[in-house]
Scaffold this motif. Structure first.
Motif, PDB file in Angstrom:
ATOM      1  N   ARG A 288       0.837  -1.213   0.000  1.00 48.30           N
ATOM      2  CA  ARG A 288       0.000   0.000   0.000  1.00 48.30           C
ATOM      3  C   ARG A 288       0.870   1.261   0.000  1.00 48.30           C
ATOM      4  O   ARG A 288       0.566   2.253  -0.681  1.00 48.30           O
TER       5      ARG A 288
ATOM      6  N   LYS B  44       2.210   1.769  -3.438  1.00 52.72           N
ATOM      7  CA  LYS B  44       1.159   2.327  -4.302  1.00 52.72           C
ATOM      8  C   LYS B  44       1.036   3.832  -4.074  1.00 52.72           C
ATOM      9  O   LYS B  44       0.929   4.608  -5.043  1.00 52.72           O
ATOM     10  N   GLU B  45       1.071   4.247  -2.810  1.00 47.55           N
ATOM     11  CA  GLU B  45       0.917   5.666  -2.488  1.00 47.55           C
ATOM     12  C   GLU B  45       2.070   6.514  -3.021  1.00 47.55           C
ATOM     13  O   GLU B  45       1.904   7.708  -3.280  1.00 47.55           O
TER      14      GLU B  45
END
Length: 236
Positions: free
Chosen positions: A180, A183-184
């Protein structure tokens, strides 16, 4: 938004065994895409065809508009592509520190770089294992190291094959949290994994393979609407 990666009508074979039958899909810059399917449906062969580890019999791979189909794997990786293979691919004679140092490459994207210290801050348990050989780590620690080794190349495209396969639940949760974070930061990612619930919440796009063919190519919203059909293809 422009496409970072375009896979066009890829046919790949192992000897006389025809594994991929005209695979086509695309990945936009900054997207996270899941590649799903039962075992033996062609997921890993698709990744290897993108990376040049398998040479397609026909079809094309375009990266940032460039036809890279005929390029060697090392030439593709120099275009800011990183790969976390199934099995993690530890070097038997390198320590944790050496795995990270030998792969390090400066960022060309004008964003905060993934350097040695940032990887260790992301995976604190690797900091405790710096002098250990990569092969001496647990499965979860090896996966952390494999992801860290990919990140220090500062990729624009990260490809993860079986991201959490065989890992304990707590380690899987930790790996998903790191993905995550990745992804950020805007890194485009292709993920192969069996956890449809996590992929559903994490990924922007979902490609489902059956017998070497794309049978579904869905947005996150479309996956939600077609979940039962996707699960039937996956045997969930």
């Amino acid at each position: 938004m422009s496409n970072l990666l375009d896979i066009k009508s890829i046919h790949s074979l192992y000897g006389d065994s025809h594994v991929l039958h005209g695979i086509s899909f695309s990945l936009e810059a900054g997207q996270t895409l899941s590649l799903m399917g039962r075992n033996g449906m062609g997921k890993t062969t698709t990744l290897k065809s993108i990376l040049g580890l398998v040479t397609p019999r026909s079809g094309s791979v375009f990266y940032k508009g460039e036809d890279i189909t005929s390029l060697a794997t090392w030439q593709r990786m120099k275009r800011d592509i990183a790969y976390v293979p199934e099995g993690r691919g530890m070097f038997h004679n390198l320590t944790v520190k050496e795995h990270l140092q030998v792969a390090a490459r400066a960022s060309t994207q004008g964003i905060k770089a993934w350097d040695f210290d940032r990887v260790l801050n992301t995976f604190p348990r690797l900091k405790e294992r710096l002098s250990n050989l990569g092969t001496q780590l647990s499965g979860g620690e090896q996966q952390m190291l494999a992801i860290g080794r990919a990140l220090v190349t500062n990729p624009e495209l990260l490809i993860l094959d079986e991201a959490t396969e065989g890992l304990a639940p707590l380690i899987r949760k930790e790996i998903w949290e790191v993905i995550r974070i990745i992804k950020e930061t805007g890194i485009s990612t292709i993920i192969v994994d069996k956890n449809i619930q996590v992929l559903q919440s994490l990924c922007d796009r979902h490609v489902v393979l059956v017998k070497g063919q794309v049978v579904m190519d869905l947005s996150a919203q479309e996956l939600q609407s077609n979940l039962a059909q996707v699960e039937s293809h996956l045997g969930v």
